[in-house]
Design a protein around this motif. Structure first.
Motif, PDB file in Angstrom:
ATOM      1  N   ALA A 194      -7.996  -6.921   5.720  1.00  0.00           N
ATOM      2  CA  ALA A 194      -8.544  -6.372   4.438  1.00  0.00           C
ATOM      3  C   ALA A 194      -8.231  -5.079   4.290  1.00  0.00           C
ATOM      4  CB  ALA A 194     -10.129  -6.848   4.411  1.00  0.00           C
ATOM      5  N   ARG A 195      -8.393  -4.252   5.230  1.00  0.00           N
ATOM      6  CA  ARG A 195      -8.332  -2.746   5.164  1.00  0.00           C
ATOM      7  C   ARG A 195      -7.052  -2.543   5.220  1.00  0.00           C
ATOM      8  NH1 ARG A 195     -12.599  -0.936  10.195  1.00  0.00           N
ATOM      9  NH2 ARG A 195     -14.513  -0.768   8.641  1.00  0.00           N
ATOM     10  N   ASN A 196      -6.062  -3.290   5.686  1.00  0.00           N
ATOM     11  CA  ASN A 196      -4.465  -2.784   5.532  1.00  0.00           C
ATOM     12  C   ASN A 196      -4.234  -3.041   4.230  1.00  0.00           C
ATOM     13  OD1 ASN A 196      -4.154  -2.105   8.125  1.00  0.00           O
ATOM     14  ND2 ASN A 196      -3.850  -4.319   8.883  1.00  0.00           N
ATOM     15  N   LEU A 197      -4.603  -4.106   3.592  1.00  0.00           N
ATOM     16  CA  LEU A 197      -4.346  -4.680   2.244  1.00  0.00           C
ATOM     17  C   LEU A 197      -4.739  -3.470   1.144  1.00  0.00           C
ATOM     18  CD1 LEU A 197      -5.075  -8.581   2.257  1.00  0.00           C
ATOM     19  CD2 LEU A 197      -2.675  -7.435   2.351  1.00  0.00           C
ATOM     20  N   LEU A 198      -5.996  -2.993   1.487  1.00  0.00           N
ATOM     21  CA  LEU A 198      -6.558  -2.161   0.722  1.00  0.00           C
ATOM     22  C   LEU A 198      -5.928  -0.670   0.755  1.00  0.00           C
ATOM     23  CD1 LEU A 198     -10.376  -2.773   0.867  1.00  0.00           C
ATOM     24  CD2 LEU A 198      -8.954  -3.076  -1.080  1.00  0.00           C
ATOM     25  N   LYS A 199      -5.433  -0.431   1.951  1.00  0.00           N
ATOM     26  CA  LYS A 199      -4.718   0.709   2.055  1.00  0.00           C
ATOM     27  C   LYS A 199      -3.374   0.897   1.244  1.00  0.00           C
ATOM     28  CE  LYS A 199      -1.765   1.505   5.273  1.00  0.00           C
ATOM     29  NZ  LYS A 199      -1.112   1.206   6.613  1.00  0.00           N
ATOM     30  N   GLU A 200      -2.872  -0.246   1.129  1.00  0.00           N
ATOM     31  CA  GLU A 200      -1.539  -0.356   0.384  1.00  0.00           C
ATOM     32  C   GLU A 200      -1.787  -0.247  -1.077  1.00  0.00           C
ATOM     33  OE1 GLU A 200       0.428  -4.260   1.283  1.00  0.00           O
ATOM     34  OE2 GLU A 200       0.470  -3.495   3.133  1.00  0.00           O
ATOM     35  N   LYS A 201      -2.990  -0.589  -1.594  1.00  0.00           N
ATOM     36  CA  LYS A 201      -2.960  -0.740  -2.823  1.00  0.00           C
ATOM     37  C   LYS A 201      -3.956   0.562  -3.545  1.00  0.00           C
ATOM     38  CE  LYS A 201      -4.475  -5.612  -2.861  1.00  0.00           C
ATOM     39  NZ  LYS A 201      -3.411  -6.271  -3.806  1.00  0.00           N
ATOM     40  N   LEU A 202      -4.687   1.319  -2.499  1.00  0.00           N
ATOM     41  CA  LEU A 202      -5.367   2.329  -2.817  1.00  0.00           C
ATOM     42  C   LEU A 202      -4.638   3.712  -2.131  1.00  0.00           C
ATOM     43  CD1 LEU A 202      -8.692   1.234  -2.126  1.00  0.00           C
ATOM     44  CD2 LEU A 202      -7.820   1.744  -4.559  1.00  0.00           C
ATOM     45  N   VAL A 203      -3.167   3.541  -1.862  1.00  0.00           N
ATOM     46  CA  VAL A 203      -2.628   4.626  -1.196  1.00  0.00           C
ATOM     47  C   VAL A 203      -2.689   6.074  -1.890  1.00  0.00           C
ATOM     48  CG1 VAL A 203      -0.357   3.935  -2.308  1.00  0.00           C
ATOM     49  CG2 VAL A 203      -0.473   5.248   0.051  1.00  0.00           C
ATOM     50  N   SER A 204      -2.631   5.901  -3.370  1.00  0.00           N
ATOM     51  CA  SER A 204      -2.622   7.089  -3.846  1.00  0.00           C
ATOM     52  C   SER A 204      -4.061   7.812  -4.298  1.00  0.00           C
ATOM     53  CB  SER A 204      -2.119   6.723  -5.425  1.00  0.00           C
ATOM     54  OG  SER A 204      -2.934   6.010  -6.162  1.00  0.00           O
ATOM     55  N   TYR A 205      -5.188   7.021  -3.686  1.00  0.00           N
ATOM     56  CA  TYR A 205      -6.616   7.745  -3.731  1.00  0.00           C
ATOM     57  C   TYR A 205      -7.011   7.902  -2.282  1.00  0.00           C
ATOM     58  CZ  TYR A 205      -6.402   5.373  -8.391  1.00  0.00           C
ATOM     59  OH  TYR A 205      -6.062   5.019  -9.581  1.00  0.00           O
ATOM     60  N   ILE A 206      -6.157   7.803  -1.152  1.00  0.00           N
ATOM     61  CA  ILE A 206      -6.923   8.020  -0.001  1.00  0.00           C
ATOM     62  C   ILE A 206      -6.256   9.751   0.253  1.00  0.00           C
ATOM     63  CG2 ILE A 206      -6.588   7.374   2.265  1.00  0.00           C
ATOM     64  CD1 ILE A 206      -6.115   4.366   1.596  1.00  0.00           C
ATOM     65  N   PHE A 224      -3.311   7.370  11.714  1.00  0.00           N
ATOM     66  CA  PHE A 224      -4.072   6.252  11.571  1.00  0.00           C
ATOM     67  C   PHE A 224      -5.677   6.284  11.109  1.00  0.00           C
ATOM     68  CE2 PHE A 224      -6.282   2.351  12.856  1.00  0.00           C
ATOM     69  CZ  PHE A 224      -5.885   1.189  12.119  1.00  0.00           C
ATOM     70  N   ALA A 225      -6.308   7.011  12.358  1.00  0.00           N
ATOM     71  CA  ALA A 225      -7.819   7.231  12.363  1.00  0.00           C
ATOM     72  C   ALA A 225      -8.078   7.902  10.925  1.00  0.00           C
ATOM     73  CB  ALA A 225      -8.112   7.835  13.589  1.00  0.00           C
ATOM     74  N   ASP A 226      -7.277   9.004  10.739  1.00  0.00           N
ATOM     75  CA  ASP A 226      -7.616   9.749   9.624  1.00  0.00           C
ATOM     76  C   ASP A 226      -7.588   9.028   8.381  1.00  0.00           C
ATOM     77  OD1 ASP A 226      -8.216  12.254   8.165  1.00  0.00           O
ATOM     78  OD2 ASP A 226      -6.239  12.243   7.498  1.00  0.00           O
ATOM     79  N   GLU A 227      -6.487   7.986   8.193  1.00  0.00           N
ATOM     80  CA  GLU A 227      -6.300   7.387   6.956  1.00  0.00           C
ATOM     81  C   GLU A 227      -7.286   6.136   6.844  1.00  0.00           C
ATOM     82  OE1 GLU A 227      -2.083   5.780   5.856  1.00  0.00           O
ATOM     83  OE2 GLU A 227      -3.056   3.975   6.957  1.00  0.00           O
ATOM     84  N   ARG A 228      -7.603   5.653   8.079  1.00  0.00           N
ATOM     85  CA  ARG A 228      -8.723   4.474   8.053  1.00  0.00           C
ATOM     86  C   ARG A 228     -10.309   5.122   7.407  1.00  0.00           C
ATOM     87  NH1 ARG A 228      -6.502   0.232   7.823  1.00  0.00           N
ATOM     88  NH2 ARG A 228      -6.667  -1.325   9.219  1.00  0.00           N
ATOM     89  N   PHE A 229     -10.339   6.341   7.997  1.00  0.00           N
ATOM     90  CA  PHE A 229     -11.820   7.014   7.635  1.00  0.00           C
ATOM     91  C   PHE A 229     -11.820   7.301   6.289  1.00  0.00           C
ATOM     92  CE2 PHE A 229     -12.368   7.331  12.556  1.00  0.00           C
ATOM     93  CZ  PHE A 229     -13.142   6.359  12.449  1.00  0.00           C
ATOM     94  N   ARG A 230     -10.515   7.946   5.859  1.00  0.00           N
ATOM     95  CA  ARG A 230     -10.543   8.244   4.180  1.00  0.00           C
ATOM     96  C   ARG A 230     -10.804   7.053   3.544  1.00  0.00           C
ATOM     97  NH1 ARG A 230      -5.556  10.651   2.878  1.00  0.00           N
ATOM     98  NH2 ARG A 230      -4.846  10.722   5.135  1.00  0.00           N
ATOM     99  N   LEU A 231     -10.255   5.714   3.736  1.00  0.00           N
ATOM    100  CA  LEU A 231     -10.295   4.723   3.220  1.00  0.00           C
ATOM    101  C   LEU A 231     -11.812   4.171   3.094  1.00  0.00           C
ATOM    102  CD1 LEU A 231      -9.123   2.147   1.854  1.00  0.00           C
ATOM    103  CD2 LEU A 231      -8.856   0.894   3.750  1.00  0.00           C
ATOM    104  N   ARG A 232     -12.393   4.111   4.287  1.00  0.00           N
ATOM    105  CA  ARG A 232     -13.803   3.665   4.270  1.00  0.00           C
ATOM    106  C   ARG A 232     -14.656   4.621   3.714  1.00  0.00           C
ATOM    107  NH1 ARG A 232     -14.641   2.120  10.438  1.00  0.00           N
ATOM    108  NH2 ARG A 232     -16.868   1.693   9.831  1.00  0.00           N
ATOM    109  N   ARG A 233     -14.282   6.007   3.431  1.00  0.00           N
ATOM    110  CA  ARG A 233     -15.179   6.926   2.747  1.00  0.00           C
ATOM    111  C   ARG A 233     -14.894   6.523   1.397  1.00  0.00           C
ATOM    112  NH1 ARG A 233     -12.929  11.687   3.928  1.00  0.00           N
ATOM    113  NH2 ARG A 233     -13.557  11.407   5.919  1.00  0.00           N
ATOM    114  N   LEU A 234     -13.933   6.316   0.924  1.00  0.00           N
ATOM    115  CA  LEU A 234     -13.503   5.875  -0.609  1.00  0.00           C
ATOM    116  C   LEU A 234     -14.374   4.798  -0.794  1.00  0.00           C
ATOM    117  CD1 LEU A 234     -11.786   6.136  -3.030  1.00  0.00           C
ATOM    118  CD2 LEU A 234     -10.270   4.842  -1.954  1.00  0.00           C
ATOM    119  N   LEU A 235     -14.280   3.615  -0.103  1.00  0.00           N
ATOM    120  CA  LEU A 235     -15.033   2.459  -0.431  1.00  0.00           C
ATOM    121  C   LEU A 235     -16.429   2.622  -0.491  1.00  0.00           C
ATOM    122  CD1 LEU A 235     -13.076  -0.136   1.761  1.00  0.00           C
ATOM    123  CD2 LEU A 235     -12.754   0.210  -0.518  1.00  0.00           C
ATOM    124  N   SER A 236     -17.037   3.274   0.412  1.00  0.00           N
ATOM    125  CA  SER A 236     -18.456   3.346   0.746  1.00  0.00           C
ATOM    126  C   SER A 236     -18.914   4.576  -0.350  1.00  0.00           C
ATOM    127  CB  SER A 236     -18.904   3.829   2.021  1.00  0.00           C
ATOM    128  OG  SER A 236     -18.264   5.369   1.938  1.00  0.00           O
TER     129      SER A 236
END
Lengths: 235, 209
Positions: free
Chosen positions: B197-209, A36-48
């Motif tokens: 919002a992060r949970n929703l974005l995670k679903e939408k951007l799963v292929s980019y994470i 979960f932590a790894d996924e969260r920080f990769r998502l935040r890095r993608l957004l920023s």
């Protein structure tokens, strides 16, 4: 602390380096929380890291122009096209509602006129309306006089003669003045209503409901049944 | 100019350098006294961040620029009413946020339907139809461009109440406290919205994470 609370701490952390010690220890031993932590920080890095847009080069010039010539709200600034359309729609709806109400009230129940004997004091019957332009269902006429076939647009002289003789049909367009001979028999006739009567109605009192918004009633008076009803609405 | 030079004079700066060294509060005080240079400096500092923030909210660059200019016009015309209780950045983001949210509400009333968002979720918000593309892209610039567009679309498809919070947090990197003040919400509500919002974005951007 359970996984749910740990994940909340991870989610609220500013970055991977700012995770509380307790959460970091838990993530070190819990595969799910570490994932979960790894996924969260990769998502935040993608957004920023997503590219940022910048203001256009002429931003300052346009802003200066807008400040130099501010839009001054006019006195009728609220009268936009959208507002006008809404106003027109509301007015139309109101007019339709008024019309429907009046039409229902006027046509929904027959108005009993005169006495119940079927004849007035001088013995003449209340005549049925004979108007070829009216629909048949409300107009089951029976006539006792030759003048019954008089069309609704009969010349005024014929009408007067019929009226004076106490026989036949008279036609009265209520938009004109009520003739003196009729004033005894009619309480009031609203504008543009068409009344077709036969014979003299000396003691009978009735009122024609007024519809003033776009429609006028055409009424039929049934002397035999002592009723009046709207047979048609004219626009 | 006198107002904006307290700190600058201490640093031995004059003129444009003094304006640049001034704090936001000093600049807005200068604007209040009719200092055009102070206002120009505020515009220079915030035009790009505000444009980016509004753009992320609306996903419409031209309208974002217009609303950013409207933000500065409001700053300028209401400078006399500004109270330095909080950071100036909170104040200006709040104005921009309110304008963006108002724009989104107007669009919702006008029922603007995106070709990418023909469906709605349980909240009645538009949901983007963006199935992941499994084909590999060879060119790195194409990959970056695709990723950027995907992020923009994913953010734009979020419900409006989540969008402002996630943009301020993960793109503008504002603190929870600051976001709470900008959006006039409690800090707990802000954290909850960001998490959702992060949970929703995670679903939408799963292929980019």
């Amino acid at each position: 602390m359970n996984c749910r609370n740990i994940r909340r701490l991870i989610d609220e952390a500013d970055g991977p380096d700012s995770i509380p010690l307790e959460a970091a220890r838990h993530a070190g031993s819990c595969v799910d929380c570490a994932s979960f932590a790894d996924e969260r920080f990769r998502l935040r890095r993608l957004l920023s890291s997503s590219s940022r847009v910048a203001a256009p080069a002429n931003f300052d010039a346009i802003l200066r122009e807008k400040l130099a010539h501010p839009r001054i709200p006019t006195r009728l600034g609220w009268l936009t096209l959208g507002f006008s359309l809404k106003l027109a729609g509301a007015a139309a709806t109101l007019a339709i509602a008024i019309f429907a109400t009046q039409f229902y009230q006027a046509g929904g129940k027959p108005t009993v006129i005169g006495d119940k004997t079927g004849a007035n004091q001088d013995g003449s019957e209340i005549a049925r309306v004979d108007n070829s332009s009216l629909p048949a269902p409300g107009n089951n006429l029976h006539t006792n006089h030759g003048a019954a076939a008089t069309p609704s647009l009969a010349p005024a002289s014929n009408i007067d003669e019929a009226f004076k003789s106490g026989k036949g049909y008279s036609r009265h367009l209520a938009s004109s003045r009520v003739r003196s001979g009729f004033e005894r028999g009619f309480e009031q006739v609203e504008a543009a209503a068409v009344l077709l009567t036969r014979d003299h109605l000396s003691e009978r009192q009735f009122t024609v409901s007024a519809i003033s918004v776009g429609a006028q009633p055409i009424v039929s008076f049934d002397g035999d049944r002592q009723t009046a009803r709207i047979v048609r609405t004219s626009f | 100019m006198a107002t904006v030079t307290y700190q600058a004079q201490a640093l031995g700066l004059v003129g444009a350098a003094a304006v640049e060294a001034s704090s936001d509060h000093e600049l807005i005080a200068g604007v209040r006294e009719g200092d055009e240079d102070a206002f120009q400096e505020i515009v220079r500092r915030y035009r790009n961040p505000i444009t980016n923030f509004v753009y992320r909210m609306l996903d419409d660059y031209d309208r974002s620029v217009e609303l950013t200019q409207e933000t500065f016009i409001r700053i300028y015309t209401s400078a006399s009413r500004y109270q330095a209780n909080h950071n100036f950045s909170t104040y200006i983001y709040r104005i921009a946020s309110n304008l963006a949210i108002s724009e989104l509400r107007q669009r919702k009333r006008r029922r603007v339907v995106s070709l990418f968002s023909p469906f709605t979720n349980e909240d009645g918000e538009a949901v983007e139809m963006d199935p992941p593309d499994g084909n590999a892209l060879q060119d790195q610039s194409l990959i970056d461009d695709e990723r950027r567009k995907a992020v923009s679309r994913a953010i734009a498809s979020l419900p409006q109440k989540y969008r402002a919070a996630i943009v301020l947090r993960d793109i503008e990197e504002m603190s929870y406290d600051g976001i709470a003040r900008v959006l006039s919400l409690s800090e707990g509500t802000v954290k909850s919205r960001i998490n959702r919002a992060r949970n929703l974005l995670k679903e939408k951007l799963v292929s980019y994470i």
